[in-house]
Write a protein that holds these residues in place. Sequence first.
Motif, PDB file in Angstrom:
ATOM      1  N   THR A   1      -1.071 -19.808  -5.823  1.00 26.86           N
ATOM      2  CA  THR A   1       0.218 -19.121  -5.759  1.00 26.86           C
ATOM      3  C   THR A   1       0.306 -18.472  -4.380  1.00 26.86           C
ATOM      4  OG1 THR A   1       1.734 -17.598  -6.883  1.00 26.86           O
ATOM      5  CG2 THR A   1      -0.574 -16.924  -6.763  1.00 26.86           C
ATOM      6  N   GLU A   2       1.359 -17.713  -4.136  1.00 29.52           N
ATOM      7  CA  GLU A   2       1.580 -17.122  -2.811  1.00 29.52           C
ATOM      8  C   GLU A   2       0.456 -16.139  -2.463  1.00 29.52           C
ATOM      9  OE1 GLU A   2       3.612 -15.327   0.647  1.00 29.52           O
ATOM     10  OE2 GLU A   2       2.548 -14.344  -1.005  1.00 29.52           O
ATOM     11  N   VAL A   3       0.049 -16.146  -1.191  1.00 30.93           N
ATOM     12  CA  VAL A   3      -1.153 -15.400  -0.783  1.00 30.93           C
ATOM     13  C   VAL A   3      -1.022 -13.883  -0.896  1.00 30.93           C
ATOM     14  CG1 VAL A   3      -1.982 -17.206   0.768  1.00 30.93           C
ATOM     15  CG2 VAL A   3      -0.418 -15.450   1.649  1.00 30.93           C
ATOM     16  N   GLY A   4       0.210 -13.368  -0.991  1.00 36.05           N
ATOM     17  CA  GLY A   4       0.387 -11.923  -1.080  1.00 36.05           C
ATOM     18  C   GLY A   4      -0.334 -11.298  -2.256  1.00 36.05           C
ATOM     19  N   ILE A   5      -0.503 -12.066  -3.346  1.00 35.34           N
ATOM     20  CA  ILE A   5      -1.165 -11.535  -4.534  1.00 35.34           C
ATOM     21  C   ILE A   5      -2.637 -11.259  -4.298  1.00 35.34           C
ATOM     22  CG2 ILE A   5      -1.752 -13.807  -5.472  1.00 35.34           C
ATOM     23  CD1 ILE A   5      -0.691 -10.657  -7.458  1.00 35.34           C
ATOM     24  N   LEU A   6      -3.225 -11.875  -3.278  1.00 27.80           N
ATOM     25  CA  LEU A   6      -4.661 -11.679  -3.024  1.00 27.80           C
ATOM     26  C   LEU A   6      -4.991 -10.221  -2.728  1.00 27.80           C
ATOM     27  CD1 LEU A   6      -5.576 -14.796  -0.827  1.00 27.80           C
ATOM     28  CD2 LEU A   6      -5.716 -14.531  -3.304  1.00 27.80           C
TER      29      LEU A   6
ATOM     30  N   LEU B   1      15.704 -11.723 -26.882  1.00 23.85           N
ATOM     31  CA  LEU B   1      14.839 -12.785 -27.406  1.00 23.85           C
ATOM     32  C   LEU B   1      13.360 -12.522 -27.125  1.00 23.85           C
ATOM     33  CD1 LEU B   1      16.964 -15.935 -26.492  1.00 23.85           C
ATOM     34  CD2 LEU B   1      16.694 -14.861 -28.744  1.00 23.85           C
ATOM     35  N   ALA B   2      13.080 -11.768 -26.100  1.00 23.98           N
ATOM     36  CA  ALA B   2      11.683 -11.493 -25.735  1.00 23.98           C
ATOM     37  C   ALA B   2      11.113 -10.287 -26.472  1.00 23.98           C
ATOM     38  CB  ALA B   2      11.558 -11.295 -24.225  1.00 23.98           C
ATOM     39  N   GLU B   3      11.955  -9.619 -27.248  1.00 19.78           N
ATOM     40  CA  GLU B   3      11.508  -8.406 -27.957  1.00 19.78           C
ATOM     41  C   GLU B   3      10.258  -8.671 -28.785  1.00 19.78           C
ATOM     42  OE1 GLU B   3      12.229  -5.017 -28.259  1.00 19.78           O
ATOM     43  OE2 GLU B   3      13.085  -5.553 -26.344  1.00 19.78           O
ATOM     44  N   SER B   4      10.296  -9.787 -29.571  1.00 21.19           N
ATOM     45  CA  SER B   4       9.115 -10.126 -30.349  1.00 21.19           C
ATOM     46  C   SER B   4       8.201 -10.942 -29.454  1.00 21.19           C
ATOM     47  CB  SER B   4       9.504 -10.951 -31.580  1.00 21.19           C
ATOM     48  OG  SER B   4      10.275 -12.057 -31.170  1.00 21.19           O
ATOM     49  N   LYS B   5       7.200 -10.301 -28.879  1.00 24.92           N
ATOM     50  CA  LYS B   5       6.302 -10.968 -27.928  1.00 24.92           C
ATOM     51  C   LYS B   5       5.298 -11.816 -28.690  1.00 24.92           C
ATOM     52  CE  LYS B   5       6.575  -7.692 -24.148  1.00 24.92           C
ATOM     53  NZ  LYS B   5       5.834  -6.806 -23.263  1.00 24.92           N
ATOM     54  N   VAL B   6       5.633 -13.093 -28.793  1.00 24.71           N
ATOM     55  CA  VAL B   6       4.724 -13.963 -29.510  1.00 24.71           C
ATOM     56  C   VAL B   6       3.757 -14.687 -28.585  1.00 24.71           C
ATOM     57  CG1 VAL B   6       4.868 -15.208 -31.650  1.00 24.71           C
ATOM     58  CG2 VAL B   6       6.963 -14.726 -30.449  1.00 24.71           C
ATOM     59  N   SER B   7       4.233 -15.040 -27.401  1.00 22.10           N
ATOM     60  CA  SER B   7       3.372 -15.794 -26.500  1.00 22.10           C
ATOM     61  C   SER B   7       3.757 -15.539 -25.065  1.00 22.10           C
ATOM     62  CB  SER B   7       3.500 -17.284 -26.793  1.00 22.10           C
ATOM     63  OG  SER B   7       4.799 -17.735 -26.485  1.00 22.10           O
ATOM     64  N   THR B   8       2.803 -15.705 -24.195  1.00 21.66           N
ATOM     65  CA  THR B   8       3.061 -15.649 -22.756  1.00 21.66           C
ATOM     66  C   THR B   8       2.398 -16.845 -22.106  1.00 21.66           C
ATOM     67  OG1 THR B   8       1.097 -14.307 -22.405  1.00 21.66           O
ATOM     68  CG2 THR B   8       3.174 -13.132 -22.631  1.00 21.66           C
ATOM     69  N   LEU B   9       2.836 -17.152 -20.900  1.00 23.94           N
ATOM     70  CA  LEU B   9       2.208 -18.273 -20.176  1.00 23.94           C
ATOM     71  C   LEU B   9       0.789 -17.894 -19.777  1.00 23.94           C
ATOM     72  CD1 LEU B   9       4.945 -19.664 -17.831  1.00 23.94           C
ATOM     73  CD2 LEU B   9       3.969 -20.734 -19.796  1.00 23.94           C
TER      74      LEU B   9
ATOM     75  N   LYS C   1       1.780 -11.791 -12.514  1.00 22.10           N
ATOM     76  CA  LYS C   1       1.133 -10.694 -13.235  1.00 22.10           C
ATOM     77  C   LYS C   1       0.051 -11.214 -14.179  1.00 22.10           C
ATOM     78  CE  LYS C   1       2.016  -6.662 -16.144  1.00 22.10           C
ATOM     79  NZ  LYS C   1       0.903  -6.980 -17.059  1.00 22.10           N
ATOM     80  N   VAL C   2       0.321 -12.330 -14.848  1.00 22.97           N
ATOM     81  CA  VAL C   2      -0.672 -12.919 -15.746  1.00 22.97           C
ATOM     82  C   VAL C   2      -1.938 -13.305 -14.973  1.00 22.97           C
ATOM     83  CG1 VAL C   2      -1.182 -14.965 -17.150  1.00 22.97           C
ATOM     84  CG2 VAL C   2       0.954 -13.719 -17.502  1.00 22.97           C
TER      85      VAL C   2
ATOM     86  N   ASP D   1       0.810  -1.224   0.000  1.00 25.56           N
ATOM     87  CA  ASP D   1       0.000   0.000   0.000  1.00 25.56           C
ATOM     88  C   ASP D   1       0.842   1.272   0.000  1.00 25.56           C
ATOM     89  OD1 ASP D   1      -2.371  -1.393  -0.077  1.00 25.56           O
ATOM     90  OD2 ASP D   1      -2.672  -1.378   2.099  1.00 25.56           O
ATOM     91  N   VAL D   2       2.066   1.196   0.507  1.00 24.59           N
ATOM     92  CA  VAL D   2       2.906   2.394   0.588  1.00 24.59           C
ATOM     93  C   VAL D   2       3.921   2.453  -0.554  1.00 24.59           C
ATOM     94  CG1 VAL D   2       4.842   1.560   2.020  1.00 24.59           C
ATOM     95  CG2 VAL D   2       3.974   3.888   2.340  1.00 24.59           C
ATOM     96  N   ALA D   3       4.014   1.371  -1.353  1.00 22.08           N
ATOM     97  CA  ALA D   3       4.993   1.319  -2.444  1.00 22.08           C
ATOM     98  C   ALA D   3       4.570   2.204  -3.616  1.00 22.08           C
ATOM     99  CB  ALA D   3       5.168  -0.121  -2.911  1.00 22.08           C
ATOM    100  N   ASP D   4       5.569   2.627  -4.379  1.00 19.22           N
ATOM    101  CA  ASP D   4       5.285   3.393  -5.599  1.00 19.22           C
ATOM    102  C   ASP D   4       4.873   2.472  -6.740  1.00 19.22           C
ATOM    103  OD1 ASP D   4       6.063   6.165  -4.769  1.00 19.22           O
ATOM    104  OD2 ASP D   4       7.959   5.158  -4.377  1.00 19.22           O
ATOM    105  N   TYR D   5       5.496   1.295  -6.776  1.00 27.81           N
ATOM    106  CA  TYR D   5       5.194   0.319  -7.821  1.00 27.81           C
ATOM    107  C   TYR D   5       5.144  -1.071  -7.199  1.00 27.81           C
ATOM    108  CZ  TYR D   5       6.619   4.138 -10.915  1.00 27.81           C
ATOM    109  OH  TYR D   5       6.732   5.339 -11.547  1.00 27.81           O
ATOM    110  N   ILE D   6       4.221  -1.893  -7.708  1.00 27.55           N
ATOM    111  CA  ILE D   6       4.081  -3.275  -7.249  1.00 27.55           C
ATOM    112  C   ILE D   6       4.165  -4.157  -8.488  1.00 27.55           C
ATOM    113  CG2 ILE D   6       2.626  -4.908  -5.966  1.00 27.55           C
ATOM    114  CD1 ILE D   6       1.088  -2.170  -5.151  1.00 27.55           C
ATOM    115  N   GLY D   7       4.891  -5.276  -8.392  1.00 28.28           N
ATOM    116  CA  GLY D   7       5.001  -6.148  -9.556  1.00 28.28           C
ATOM    117  C   GLY D   7       5.744  -7.421  -9.239  1.00 28.28           C
TER     118      GLY D   7
END
Length: 318
Positions: free
Chosen positions: A242-247, A310-318, A224-225, A41-47
């Motif tokens: 997954t880990e509960v922090g994402i909730l 190698l990730a520049e051309s974003k063809v797929s994600t999980l 993130k997905v 809650d106090v962070a500038d960015y979360i990810g």
Amino acid sequence: MKKMSAPQMSDAELVAGIKRMKQEKDIVVLAHFYVQDDIQDVADYIGDSYQLAKLATTTPQQTVCFCGVNFMGESAKILSPDKKIIMPDINAGCPMADMISSDEIERVKAQYDDLAVVAYVNTTAETKAHSDVCVTSSNCLQIVRSLPQKNIYFIPDVNLGSYIKSQLPEKNVILHDGFCCVHHKIRVAAVQEMIAAHPDYKILVHPEAQAEVVALGNVVGSTKVLLDEVKKNDAPGYIVCTEVGILHQMKKAAPGKEFLVPTRTQTCRSMKRNTLQKLYDAMHTLTPEIKMDEELMQQALRPLEKMMELAESKVSTL
């Protein structure tokens, strides 16, 4: 020398002090999805770990306070060598990252001529330095598929490696036996029980979970997905593997929805070592600071740069 803590303050006073020091000392606070709610809650960015490390390169602030585990602070320093990277708890480690050694990597390298060492970004700088390319849980399929080598030594996570192996049968994926202590403990029986009780709920699974759990997922992907899925999906509730922090972020993204976790052990103790008091202290003293050997940083940078290329051309994600 032992680090001096500030006098004991209430949470409200700590939050006010953190916000003040952000401005006065020009500090940006980055927080992983798995740290405690009050820090998010106090962070500038979360990810997620790589998203934040890359973000650190673009923020105008020259001091970055990274709330996570130590390999994340290392990655931020490797990508932003001229910035000061501090952490609330520099001893917050990742057990999985410590499950692989450079000796093990070199031993496997010696057994194959046509081999690429693919390191999950959740690894130490030392491990990255002995690898050919890094991957995240979002880009691992795209990157491994694009590699010319048939033999892939995937380190250290056996579960994410098994998922890649199942999706890319054309590759000979050699697995290490590392694992995430949190995701590995999510039991398929517990997930099946929840599915039976809530058949209309979506099952969200991180690929660090065991294969039997991954097979049950409606959506399998990075933290993130999974969060993005909650934002766009209209299911009445979710079974979150997954880990509960994402909730904390999921509930903000979809208020009114129900979020269930199959096991009570879905908590990363290392991430929870980050506290408001430690965050305040780190910003107050600008310590502890991530400091690394220049040569190691250069060696560890190579596989990270290769990943970005190698990730520049974003063809797929999980």
